[in-house]
Scaffold this active site. Sequence first.
Site, mmCIF file in Angstrom:
data_model
loop_
_atom_site.group_PDB
_atom_site.id
_atom_site.type_symbol
_atom_site.label_atom_id
_atom_site.label_comp_id
_atom_site.label_asym_id
_atom_site.label_seq_id
_atom_site.Cartn_x
_atom_site.Cartn_y
_atom_site.Cartn_z
ATOM 1 N N LYS A 36 -5.407 38.450 43.916
ATOM 2 C CA LYS A 36 -6.047 40.119 42.780
ATOM 3 C C LYS A 36 -7.631 40.066 43.211
ATOM 4 O O LYS A 36 -7.978 40.859 42.870
ATOM 5 C CB LYS A 36 -5.462 39.763 41.883
ATOM 6 C CG LYS A 36 -4.156 39.767 41.300
ATOM 7 C CD LYS A 36 -3.633 39.262 39.955
ATOM 8 C CE LYS A 36 -2.309 39.577 39.476
ATOM 9 N NZ LYS A 36 -0.825 38.173 40.102
ATOM 10 N N GLU B 64 -9.251 40.756 32.915
ATOM 11 C CA GLU B 64 -8.879 42.442 32.426
ATOM 12 C C GLU B 64 -9.086 42.633 31.025
ATOM 13 O O GLU B 64 -8.672 42.021 30.446
ATOM 14 C CB GLU B 64 -8.230 42.612 32.749
ATOM 15 C CG GLU B 64 -8.757 42.506 35.146
ATOM 16 C CD GLU B 64 -7.483 42.938 35.235
ATOM 17 O OE1 GLU B 64 -7.615 43.449 36.250
ATOM 18 O OE2 GLU B 64 -6.304 43.926 35.078
ATOM 19 N N ARG C 161 5.822 43.658 49.544
ATOM 20 C CA ARG C 161 6.863 42.873 50.027
ATOM 21 C C ARG C 161 7.487 44.535 49.682
ATOM 22 O O ARG C 161 7.030 45.015 48.878
ATOM 23 C CB ARG C 161 7.386 41.758 49.668
ATOM 24 C CG ARG C 161 6.316 41.455 47.965
ATOM 25 C CD ARG C 161 7.054 40.263 47.185
ATOM 26 N NE ARG C 161 7.165 40.572 46.060
ATOM 27 C CZ ARG C 161 7.030 40.662 44.637
ATOM 28 N NH1 ARG C 161 8.252 41.904 44.942
ATOM 29 N NH2 ARG C 161 6.933 40.777 43.843
#
Length: 663
Positions: A116, A200, A292
């Site tokens: 990430k 975050e 994916r």
Amino acid sequence: MFEKILIANRGEIACRVIRTAKKLGITTVAVYSDADAHAQHVKLADEAIYIGQSPATQSYLQVDRIIQAALDTGSQAIHPGYGFLSENDQFALACQQHHICFIGPSVDAILAMGLKATSKALMEKAGVPLTPGYHGTNQDADFLKQQADAIGYPVLIKASAGGGGKGMSLVERAEDFLQALASCKREAKSSFGNDDVLIERYVTQPRHIEVQVFGDTHGNYVHLFERDCSVQRRHQKVLEEAPAPQMPPDKLDAMRQAAIDAARAVAYVGAGTVEFIVEQNGTAYFMEMNTRLQVEHPVTEMITGEDLVEWQLRVADGEPLPKLQHELKIHGHALEARIYAEQPEKGFLPAIGKIDYLHYPTQNQHVRVDSGIVEGDEITTYYDPMIAKLIVWGKNREAALIQMQHALSQFHVDGLGNNIAFLQRIVGCDSFKQAKLDTNLIQREHDFLFRHESIQPELIIATAFIEFLTQLDNNHAHQKPLWQAQPLWRLNIAFQQKIKLNYLNQPIYIQFASAEQGFYAEYKGQSYQISGQRLDAHSASVNINGHQQTFAFNQSQQGITLFHGGQSHTFEYIRVDYTQSDQQTEQGHLKAPMPGVITQVLVAANQSVKKDDILMTLEAMKMEYSIRAPQDGMIIDAYFQVGDQVKAGDELVEFQSAEEELA
């Protein structure tokens, strides 16, 4: 096109890939563990190769064994499905080194988007909007807390290599940060082999919207619109829909373009999903890219008419995208509900055991079921407890909601806990019907979703009547009206029989007596006129006081379950020695709520503890559970160590309350 592919996965996604491969004339090879020796994906594939013991780490995560299986069977390509090795760069690299096509993006793209923190830095450079936070490499606990303090609470701690809600923790107070960080890192290490995290700002009332993207080796990129995945529990999706409702058109266009920009930034090839955290006004921030196919891809297929697995196969074989952007259109609205073996009323604890009875809704152009489970299969601790995905389509959202309500009412599971009734309530709650969506919807609608509903007397009587019918000679009952059947004939006296059942720990007694046209049922001092017959092994027609209904049911050695309006009501047979104990704490003993592995032991014998102190942590079904002190007291003994496997009901800790110490 490929002649033979291996599917490095299990369950419904393996069955899903096999279905498309067969349509294209491609031979399929399945892989399986001990637990999956008789699984549906093994039966559906043309060939199947054994790869190891039941734990995924000893089978589905064994790169060398899967590669060898592909080589031994002459498979030209490997489809990774989702989960397991689907986003593993080392697996993609191993495929490349052995000249096996990996049906997915390049190794470089997986690496770029797999972490990430790395992906956010790349997206920032590409001009894709990001949520404020810390995405760096410094993993010192005190430093991360300083970053969280600077961002301002609440914050999200997220595993950098994570996904699927694993390794994620919401922290609302500074004093809780370090403990949450430690737990998050443990889960990240266990699930992904990497305990790096990022911090975050937590967006209040966020929507979770993702855009399906596709790229090919010819430099073409498209999006296949978006999916709203806001309805979540434990950061894991429960209900998804496409397209996203109640979104400003200009904000949607910006988000879709940002997704294309993200895919182009890494020269993406194949199916990918760009996920966004979205403010209520429609402003979107890049969250991550899943390299994916997604669990919820069927809703995109339903509104576009495209087979995304077929797109994957064609693109991996070097063909250009089947369609360009101007050729893709939205048709109607689709919803997907994930049917899990779990207990929503107990914090969504997974339910482990055998499925005694399983009935899927009738499938047609409006209703689809994707599953790798059939009646008689077992839900184990080794893999995700999802039973099936129920997908419906309607010409608009309102029509799709009606389809979903009806389909859920026809979806019957018996033998273990499930979330069908819970899903029925979500679809029926005002927030969802009005598309007032955010990731806190379940918490916001808690009182409605978890309300206790008393069962109607008519349903109790109908259930007892079905049990009554079972105790009679069904052959006679089908040959003539039930009340004229030979086993009921008595000379000059009315036939009577009492049915005894147990419902929610309360005994129920209903007396049936033959009448001129049927029977009378006596229940709690009231009399009901009743008639009817069993239609087959799992349905019966019952008429109570002139109101006739068809009921679905299942009978087992333990009792009878009635399915009605999306709810299931289980009545146990009353036995002479019937006892029940469904408590985690009993006479000072703290018990394991489910099978799992001990990950922490934080107490020792003769140690004093306070109420709600964490005594042990247990990992099960890829989640961590805390065993807490029920009140102030002392630990008499702790029976397990880190790494021990425990069964449901095993005594973990012997505990003495402060009151008992003083007595």
